[in-house]
Design a protein around this motif. Structure first.
Motif, PDB file in Angstrom:
ATOM      1  N   ALA A  16      13.127  27.571 -80.070  1.00 13.87           N
ATOM      2  CA  ALA A  16      14.543  27.781 -79.780  1.00 13.87           C
ATOM      3  C   ALA A  16      14.964  29.190 -80.205  1.00 13.87           C
ATOM      4  O   ALA A  16      15.681  29.882 -79.476  1.00 13.87           O
ATOM      5  CB  ALA A  16      15.394  26.729 -80.495  1.00 13.87           C
ATOM      6  N   PHE A  17      14.480  29.622 -81.370  1.00 16.72           N
ATOM      7  CA  PHE A  17      14.799  30.983 -81.828  1.00 16.72           C
ATOM      8  C   PHE A  17      14.123  32.023 -80.944  1.00 16.72           C
ATOM      9  O   PHE A  17      14.702  33.064 -80.633  1.00 16.72           O
ATOM     10  CB  PHE A  17      14.397  31.169 -83.288  1.00 16.72           C
ATOM     11  CG  PHE A  17      15.253  30.387 -84.236  1.00 16.72           C
ATOM     12  CD1 PHE A  17      16.507  30.840 -84.591  1.00 16.72           C
ATOM     13  CD2 PHE A  17      14.815  29.177 -84.760  1.00 16.72           C
ATOM     14  CE1 PHE A  17      17.319  30.121 -85.456  1.00 16.72           C
ATOM     15  CE2 PHE A  17      15.616  28.447 -85.630  1.00 16.72           C
ATOM     16  CZ  PHE A  17      16.868  28.917 -85.965  1.00 16.72           C
ATOM     17  N   PHE A  18      12.886  31.738 -80.537  1.00 10.03           N
ATOM     18  CA  PHE A  18      12.189  32.681 -79.660  1.00 10.03           C
ATOM     19  C   PHE A  18      12.929  32.836 -78.335  1.00 10.03           C
ATOM     20  O   PHE A  18      13.011  33.936 -77.788  1.00 10.03           O
ATOM     21  CB  PHE A  18      10.739  32.246 -79.421  1.00 10.03           C
ATOM     22  CG  PHE A  18       9.993  33.238 -78.586  1.00 10.03           C
ATOM     23  CD1 PHE A  18       9.527  34.422 -79.137  1.00 10.03           C
ATOM     24  CD2 PHE A  18       9.789  33.008 -77.238  1.00 10.03           C
ATOM     25  CE1 PHE A  18       8.857  35.363 -78.355  1.00 10.03           C
ATOM     26  CE2 PHE A  18       9.122  33.928 -76.449  1.00 10.03           C
ATOM     27  CZ  PHE A  18       8.649  35.115 -77.017  1.00 10.03           C
ATOM     28  N   ALA A  19      13.480  31.750 -77.817  1.00 12.57           N
ATOM     29  CA  ALA A  19      14.243  31.839 -76.570  1.00 12.57           C
ATOM     30  C   ALA A  19      15.411  32.813 -76.732  1.00 12.57           C
ATOM     31  O   ALA A  19      15.673  33.637 -75.849  1.00 12.57           O
ATOM     32  CB  ALA A  19      14.757  30.459 -76.162  1.00 12.57           C
ATOM     33  N   LEU A  20      16.077  32.738 -77.878  1.00  7.64           N
ATOM     34  CA  LEU A  20      17.210  33.641 -78.122  1.00  7.64           C
ATOM     35  C   LEU A  20      16.747  35.085 -78.296  1.00  7.64           C
ATOM     36  O   LEU A  20      17.366  36.014 -77.783  1.00  7.64           O
ATOM     37  CB  LEU A  20      17.983  33.190 -79.359  1.00  7.64           C
ATOM     38  CG  LEU A  20      18.687  31.842 -79.240  1.00  7.64           C
ATOM     39  CD1 LEU A  20      19.234  31.407 -80.598  1.00  7.64           C
ATOM     40  CD2 LEU A  20      19.786  31.883 -78.197  1.00  7.64           C
ATOM     41  N   HIS A  21      15.660  35.279 -79.026  1.00 10.72           N
ATOM     42  CA  HIS A  21      15.170  36.640 -79.282  1.00 10.72           C
ATOM     43  C   HIS A  21      14.527  37.261 -78.052  1.00 10.72           C
ATOM     44  O   HIS A  21      14.699  38.449 -77.788  1.00 10.72           O
ATOM     45  CB  HIS A  21      14.118  36.628 -80.399  1.00 10.72           C
ATOM     46  CG  HIS A  21      14.649  36.205 -81.705  1.00 10.72           C
ATOM     47  ND1 HIS A  21      13.842  35.763 -82.716  1.00 10.72           N
ATOM     48  CD2 HIS A  21      15.907  36.129 -82.198  1.00 10.72           C
ATOM     49  CE1 HIS A  21      14.556  35.441 -83.761  1.00 10.72           C
ATOM     50  NE2 HIS A  21      15.824  35.653 -83.466  1.00 10.72           N
ATOM     51  N   GLY A  22      13.747  36.469 -77.347  1.00 14.15           N
ATOM     52  CA  GLY A  22      12.938  37.014 -76.273  1.00 14.15           C
ATOM     53  C   GLY A  22      13.602  37.111 -74.921  1.00 14.15           C
ATOM     54  O   GLY A  22      13.138  37.841 -74.052  1.00 14.15           O
ATOM     55  N   ALA A  23      14.672  36.390 -74.711  1.00 10.49           N
ATOM     56  CA  ALA A  23      15.304  36.352 -73.390  1.00 10.49           C
ATOM     57  C   ALA A  23      15.631  37.730 -72.823  1.00 10.49           C
ATOM     58  O   ALA A  23      15.338  37.995 -71.655  1.00 10.49           O
ATOM     59  CB  ALA A  23      16.544  35.467 -73.415  1.00 10.49           C
TER      60      ALA A  23
END
Length: 193
Positions: free
Chosen positions: A149-156
């Motif tokens: 979930a955090f990666f989705a926010l960072h990587g988007a």
């Protein structure tokens, strides 16, 4: 307290530095190139920042301030599904306020940040946030979803840079994906899509 002109110049330097870091990478960008792109002398640049590390530290300090508000909120909360969702929403708002160029820089320059002091500070904050969202008693796939979930926010912003969408649309989509990855109520399962 810095006067308005000094703050404005520092912000301009930060923005141009982020552009150069995105184009060439942090390690391959020199202060000379930065001062040339800014149209200022190196001596003038040194008045505001003594090194590239100082520029990065100033960028990350702003991000840390925003993230610290989320960390402080989390420390006073019980780990419930509602509060996990609230944390993701607060965190998404905090990083959105820092802008896409900074997130791209952080994602693309992780090797440089591993040795930088601010990288450790960011990792410490992220541990607190991940620990709030991820229950170590959950099955590994559920734990992975919480972390992703955090990666989705960072990587988007980086992953979606070739898609015709505004930064706000990308952040909204990233937040929706992040929220969909959180564990459900008491069953340790992902919520239905």
């Amino acid at each position: 307290m810095l006067d308005r002109d000094t703050r404005s110049t520092r912000m301009r330097i930060q923005n141009v530095a982020l552009e150069l870091f995105a184009e060439q990478g942090y390690d391959k960008t020199s202060l000379r190139e930065l001062s040339e792109r800014l149209g200022m002398t190196k001596a003038s640049l040194y008045y505001y920042f003594k090194s590239k590390d100082d520029i990065v530290q100033s960028l990350v300090d702003d991000l840390l301030t925003a993230v610290d508000e989320v960390v402080d909120w989390a420390r006073g909360q019980e780990r419930t599904p509602e509060n996990r969702r609230e944390l993701i929403e607060r965190y998404a708002k905090a990083i959105r306020s820092q802008g896409t160029p900074l997130l791209r820089f952080l994602m693309e320059n992780q090797p440089a940040l591993r040795v930088h002091e601010c990288g450790g500070a960011l990792r410490d904050r992220m541990r607190v946030l991940v620990d709030f969202v991820v229950d170590p008693r959950d099955p590994l796939p559920v734990q992975l979803c919480g972390r992703m979930a955090f990666f989705a926010l960072h990587g988007a912003p980086m992953i979606m840079n070739d898609v015709e969408a505004t930064s706000d649309e990308v952040f909204d989509a990233a937040c929706a994906v992040a929220l969909s990855m959180l564990p459900g109520d008491d069953d340790g399962e992902r919520p239905p899509s």
